[in-house]
Design a protein around this motif. Structure first.
Motif, PDB file in Angstrom:
ATOM      1  N   THR A  83       2.076   1.880  -3.422  1.00  0.00           N
ATOM      2  CA  THR A  83       0.992   2.403  -4.258  1.00  0.00           C
ATOM      3  C   THR A  83       0.799   3.892  -4.025  1.00  0.00           C
ATOM      4  O   THR A  83       0.496   4.651  -4.956  1.00  0.00           O
ATOM      5  N   TRP A 112      -1.286   4.457   8.524  1.00  0.00           N
ATOM      6  CA  TRP A 112      -2.419   5.316   8.189  1.00  0.00           C
ATOM      7  C   TRP A 112      -2.408   6.585   9.043  1.00  0.00           C
ATOM      8  O   TRP A 112      -2.621   7.690   8.541  1.00  0.00           O
ATOM      9  N   GLU A 142       0.823  -1.204   0.000  1.00  0.00           N
ATOM     10  CA  GLU A 142       0.000   0.000   0.000  1.00  0.00           C
ATOM     11  C   GLU A 142       0.861   1.259   0.000  1.00  0.00           C
ATOM     12  O   GLU A 142       0.540   2.250  -0.667  1.00  0.00           O
ATOM     13  N   ILE A 166      -6.073   1.987   4.491  1.00  0.00           N
ATOM     14  CA  ILE A 166      -5.110   0.895   4.375  1.00  0.00           C
ATOM     15  C   ILE A 166      -5.813  -0.338   4.925  1.00  0.00           C
ATOM     16  O   ILE A 166      -6.178  -0.365   6.109  1.00  0.00           O
TER      17      ILE A 166
END
Length: 366
Positions: A111, A170, A108, A230
């Motif tokens: 990304t 996060w 993640e 996430i």
């Protein structure tokens, strides 16, 4: 914006002492002669050449006078060499933390362009590990554990099935957004009053309400950060205080407008009514047992649909009835559908086409 470019790091760096030894050879000068010219012990010159002693600012100025090589050259050379040695030693230390690296949501974070798109293997592991530490703003995994690992003791959440590493990532994304945000000093009364205007934003599309939501909250001293979910964090929202500034952090976990707005007003309650020292993490569909979470749920539910209208909810059996009721109280029909589903007045699969679905237009990274 986080820079994910991979900068060149030389495999080896020549020690300043080696450069000095080469210079002595070129000048046909002995270490003893250099020591006399500099007014330093021969032992000191020998230790510099062997890399056992560093070139100090005083030594650099002396070398500048003897060889006309700028003092800045010697100091920069020394600094680069010492950084190289430190990084080489750090490589050995970081190797012990490779398993720890793999616990984080690397996919993640790649990304989101937080980490470079490298396979987590071989020498890449240390590259990724250093970038991860830079992202979190800590010097080593030990400091991460001391800061973010211990932060779990400050969490208050309505359900605890999350991955602590994903949750920390996060939250860090929200910290980075907050660090670059500007806002007025917190005014509790103004923020409380602003919530009623914000309630009308449920009728607007995201491209209209997002800038207005952030601006209105900032004017009352509250930062709003929108951060992509996430998956293993399982967090729809968070409320916390950073450097005496309140932060409401929202994901699109759930993706529908009823969930988004309920979460916002839930977090707003935490800012208005609850501790400044705790981190309130909230997941929709949880079963809140903490009194503060129950209070925040009631606050959000009653602000979106005031209690004086709640008695009408069981009578809403058609989409047209929902639309009419929503128009009467001034909220989006999706808010009403979400409440009916939560109260088990209708099936979870009913009327979902009245809800609005939110998606990320672009990656909002710090």
């Amino acid at each position: 914006m986080i820079d994910t470019r991979i900068r060149y790091q030389p495999a080896t760096v020549t020690a300043p002492g080696e450069t000095l030894a080469d210079l002595l050879e070129e000048q046909c000068m002995t270490q003893t002669e250099l020591a006399h010219r500099m007014g330093r012990p021969v032992k000191t010159i020998n230790e510099i050449i062997k890399g056992k002693a560093a070139i100090t600012p005083e030594t650099a100025l002396q070398l500048e006078k003897v060889f006309t090589t700028p003092a800045a050259y010697w100091l920069n050379h020394e600094a680069h060499y010492r950084a190289y040695l430190a990084r080489r030693n750090e490589d050995d230390d970081l190797a012990a933390w490779h398993n720890w690296l793999d616990r984080h949501p690397l996919k993640e974070l790649k990304t989101l362009d937080i980490l470079p798109d490298l396979y987590s293997r071989g020498k890449n592991k240390n590259i990724l590990l250093r970038r991860l530490l830079h992202f979190f703003g800590v010097a080593s995994p030990t400091e991460w554990e001391n800061f973010y690992g211990n932060m779990k003791t400050a969490y208050r959440r309505n359900k605890d099935q999350s991955d602590p590493y994903a949750t920390a990532a996060w939250l860090r994304l929200g910290e980075l957004q907050a660090a670059s945000a500007s806002c007025a000093p917190f005014d509790r009364q103004r923020f409380d009053a602003a919530l009623h205007e914000i309630r009308t934003f449920t009728l607007l599309p995201p491209e209209d309400f997002e800038p207005r939501l952030k601006a209105l909250c900032a004017a009352t001293g509250v930062i709003v950060a929108l951060v992509p979910a996430i998956p293993r964090a399982r967090v729809s929202g968070a409320a916390r205080w950073l450097n005496n500034r309140p932060l409401i952090q929202l994901s699109l976990y759930g993706k529908t407008n009823d969930r988004f707005w309920f979460t916002f007003f839930h977090e707003a309650c935490h800012i208005l009514k609850h501790s400044h020292k705790l981190v309130y993490l909230d997941e929709l569909d949880g079963d809140p047992s903490e009194p503060e979470e129950q209070e925040a749920d009631r606050f959000a539910a009653n602000l979106l649909i005031p209690p004086e209208y709640a008695a009408e909810l069981p009578t809403l059996r058609s989409k047209e009835a929902v639309r009419t009721f929503a128009g009467h109280i001034g909220v989006h029909p999706g808010i009403v559908v979400g409440r009916l589903q939560h109260d088990n007045e209708i099936e979870k699969s009913w009327m979902n086409d009245l809800k609005a679905t939110f998606t990320w237009r672009e990656t909002p990274v710090g």
